[in-house]
Write a protein that holds these residues in place. Structure first.
Motif, PDB file in Angstrom:
ATOM      1  N   GLU A  68     -46.792 -18.994 -69.270  1.00 32.43           N
ATOM      2  CA  GLU A  68     -46.565 -19.974 -68.201  1.00 32.43           C
ATOM      3  C   GLU A  68     -45.792 -19.366 -67.044  1.00 32.43           C
ATOM      4  O   GLU A  68     -46.086 -19.646 -65.875  1.00 32.43           O
ATOM      5  N   TRP A  69     -44.795 -18.541 -67.337  1.00 34.05           N
ATOM      6  CA  TRP A  69     -44.028 -17.906 -66.260  1.00 34.05           C
ATOM      7  C   TRP A  69     -44.936 -16.978 -65.442  1.00 34.05           C
ATOM      8  O   TRP A  69     -44.864 -16.959 -64.210  1.00 34.05           O
ATOM      9  N   ALA A  74     -51.623 -25.658 -64.119  1.00 39.03           N
ATOM     10  CA  ALA A  74     -50.428 -26.172 -63.461  1.00 39.03           C
ATOM     11  C   ALA A  74     -50.860 -27.175 -62.417  1.00 39.03           C
ATOM     12  O   ALA A  74     -51.776 -26.929 -61.652  1.00 39.03           O
ATOM     13  N   ASP A 121     -41.426 -26.609 -69.558  1.00 30.51           N
ATOM     14  CA  ASP A 121     -40.977 -27.966 -69.260  1.00 30.51           C
ATOM     15  C   ASP A 121     -40.229 -28.572 -70.447  1.00 30.51           C
ATOM     16  O   ASP A 121     -39.253 -29.296 -70.268  1.00 30.51           O
ATOM     17  N   GLU A 160     -35.197 -25.252 -63.834  1.00 24.89           N
ATOM     18  CA  GLU A 160     -36.659 -25.151 -63.955  1.00 24.89           C
ATOM     19  C   GLU A 160     -37.346 -26.061 -62.945  1.00 24.89           C
ATOM     20  O   GLU A 160     -38.395 -25.708 -62.397  1.00 24.89           O
ATOM     21  N   LEU A 203     -47.045 -18.979 -63.103  1.00 30.86           N
ATOM     22  CA  LEU A 203     -46.283 -19.499 -61.971  1.00 30.86           C
ATOM     23  C   LEU A 203     -46.232 -18.497 -60.821  1.00 30.86           C
ATOM     24  O   LEU A 203     -46.177 -18.873 -59.654  1.00 30.86           O
ATOM     25  N   LYS A 261     -40.101 -24.824 -60.177  1.00 27.75           N
ATOM     26  CA  LYS A 261     -41.425 -25.428 -59.989  1.00 27.75           C
ATOM     27  C   LYS A 261     -41.605 -25.929 -58.568  1.00 27.75           C
ATOM     28  O   LYS A 261     -42.689 -25.785 -57.983  1.00 27.75           O
ATOM     29  N   SER A 273     -45.273 -26.719 -65.573  1.00 22.65           N
ATOM     30  CA  SER A 273     -45.537 -25.306 -65.845  1.00 22.65           C
ATOM     31  C   SER A 273     -46.816 -25.118 -66.644  1.00 22.65           C
ATOM     32  O   SER A 273     -47.366 -24.018 -66.702  1.00 22.65           O
TER      33      SER A 273
END
Length: 306
Positions: free
Chosen positions: A65-66, A4, A251, A227, A69, A231, A239
Motif C-alpha cells: 500500500e505504501w 486507492a 488505514d 496517516e 501511494l 493520504k 490506502s
C-alpha cells in the motif's frame, strides 16, 4: 492509482449529519472485526510461527500500500523487492539478529526518501510487535494490551464522535474527527488498559493500565492523524480496500505503527524483560545509553522462532 480512492486534497468530505451520526460503514466494520479479532487473538496466543507469519504478512501488505501511494510499479523487480524488504527485516529479527535488522531497514534508502520512510515506519512497527511477543514477559499479554488499547481507542472515537459530534479535532487533516471522539477513545483505552493489566499482572496493576492505556491511545491517535495527513497529501481517501469498512491495512493499523514501537522502547526500561508498564525512568535512560546490564537477549541476539 490502483486500489486507492482518489480524493481532491482541496476538497472536504461530505458533511456529517446532525448530531454527528454517520453509521453507513458500521455493518462492514463489525463484519471485519468478527473475522480479524479471532484470527489475531489466536495468533497472539499461539505465538511462534503463527504469530511471526501474521506480522510478516501484515508488514508486506502495508509495504504494498505504501508503494502504491507513491506510484511504485509493484510488478517490476524494484516493486517486488520493495514488498519483500520487510520480510528480510523480520527474518533477521526472528533469527536473533535484532540490531542487524535495523541495518536492513536503513539499506532501504536505495528506494529513495519517500519509499524508505515507509520501510522505516513499517519495519520498526513489525520489529516492535515481534519484540513485545518474544522478548518481554508475559509476551502474549503485552501484545494483547497494546493491540486492544489501540483498537478500543479507535472504536471508542468512532462511536462517541458520531454520537456526540462537536468541534473538529484537526479539520485541515481529517475533517471527520472530533474532540469528543478523541477524548472518548482515550477514556475507553484507559478502561480497557486497566482491565487487561489487572488480568495480566494482577489486581494491583490496574493503575498502570489506566496510565499506559491512555498513553497507547494518544500514540494511536497520533498515528491515525499522521496517516490521514499522508493520504491527503497524496490525494487519496483510503490506502487500499482489503478490509471492508476500514480501507487498507495502513488505514486499519496506522495507530499501531506508533503505539507498538513506543511500547517496545519503554519495555527496554523494565527490569527483567518485564511488561513495559513497569518501566522506570532510570531503567529507560540506562537502556537507551547502553549501560543497562539486565538485557542479555538484546546483547546476544535474543530468541529465535522454531
Amino acid at each position: 492509482m490502483k486500489d486507492a480512492s482518489v480524493l481532491d486534497p482541496r476538497s472536504e468530505p461530505p458533511a456529517i449529519p446532525r448530531g454527528g451520526r454517520n453509521w453507513k460503514d458500521l455493518r462492514a466494520r463489525l463484519i471485519s472485526a468478527a473475522v480479524l479479532v479471532p484470527v489475531a487473538a489466536l495468533c497472539i496466543w499461539a505465538g511462534g510461527a503463527a504469530y511471526a507469519l501474521l506480522v510478516l504478512l501484515a508488514s508486506a501488505g502495508m509495504a504494498v500500500e505504501w508503494g502504491r501511494l507513491f506510484g511504485l510499479n509493484l510488478r517490476s523487480w524494484r516493486g517486488a523487492l520493495y514488498v519483500l524488504w520487510p520480510v528480510a527485516v523480520m527474518a533477521a529479527a526472528l533469527g536473533g539478529h535484532w540490531l542487524e535488522s535495523f541495518l536492513v531497514i536503513g539499506g532501504a534508502f536505495v528506494f529513495g526518501p519517500a519509499l524508505w520512510s515507509g520501510q522505516m515506519v513499517i519495519g520498526c512497527a513489525g520489529l516492535a510487535l515481534l519484540w513485545l511477543r518474544l522478548m518481554t514477559v508475559p509476551g502474549a499479554g503485552v501484545v494483547l494490551f497494546v493491540i486492544t488499547c489501540v483498537a478500543v481507542s479507535d472504536s471508542g472515537a468512532y462511536l462517541i464522535g458520531r454520537l456526540i459530534g462537536g468541534p473538529k479535532l484537526a479539520p485541515a487533516i481529517s475533517p471527520a474527527k472530533t474532540w469528543s471522539g478523541s477524548l472518548g477513545g482515550l477514556g475507553c483505552a484507559m478502561v480497557a488498559g486497566s482491565v487487561i493489566c489487572a488480568l495480566v499482572s494482577g489486581s494491583g496493576a490496574w493503575g498502570h493500565g489506566i496510565m499506559f492505556g491512555g498513553l497507547m491511545a494518544v500514540a494511536a491517535q497520533i498515528g491515525d492523524l499522521a496517516e490521514s495527513a499522508l493520504k491527503r497529501a497524496r490525494g487519496v481517501k483510503d490506502s487500499g480496500a482489503i478490509i471492508p469498512g476500514h480501507g487498507g491495512l495502513l488505514d486499519r493499523f496506522d495507530g499501531l505503527l506508533v503505539a507498538a514501537p513506543l511500547a517496545a522502547l519503554l519495555s527496554l526500561g523494565a527490569a527483567g524483560a518485564g511488561a513495559f508498564w513497569y518501566v522506570t525512568p532510570t531503567g529507560l535512560v540506562s537502556a537507551v545509553f547502553g549501560t543497562y546490564t539486565d538485557m542479555p537477549h538484546m546483547a546476544r541476539g535474543g530468541h529465535t522462532v522454531e
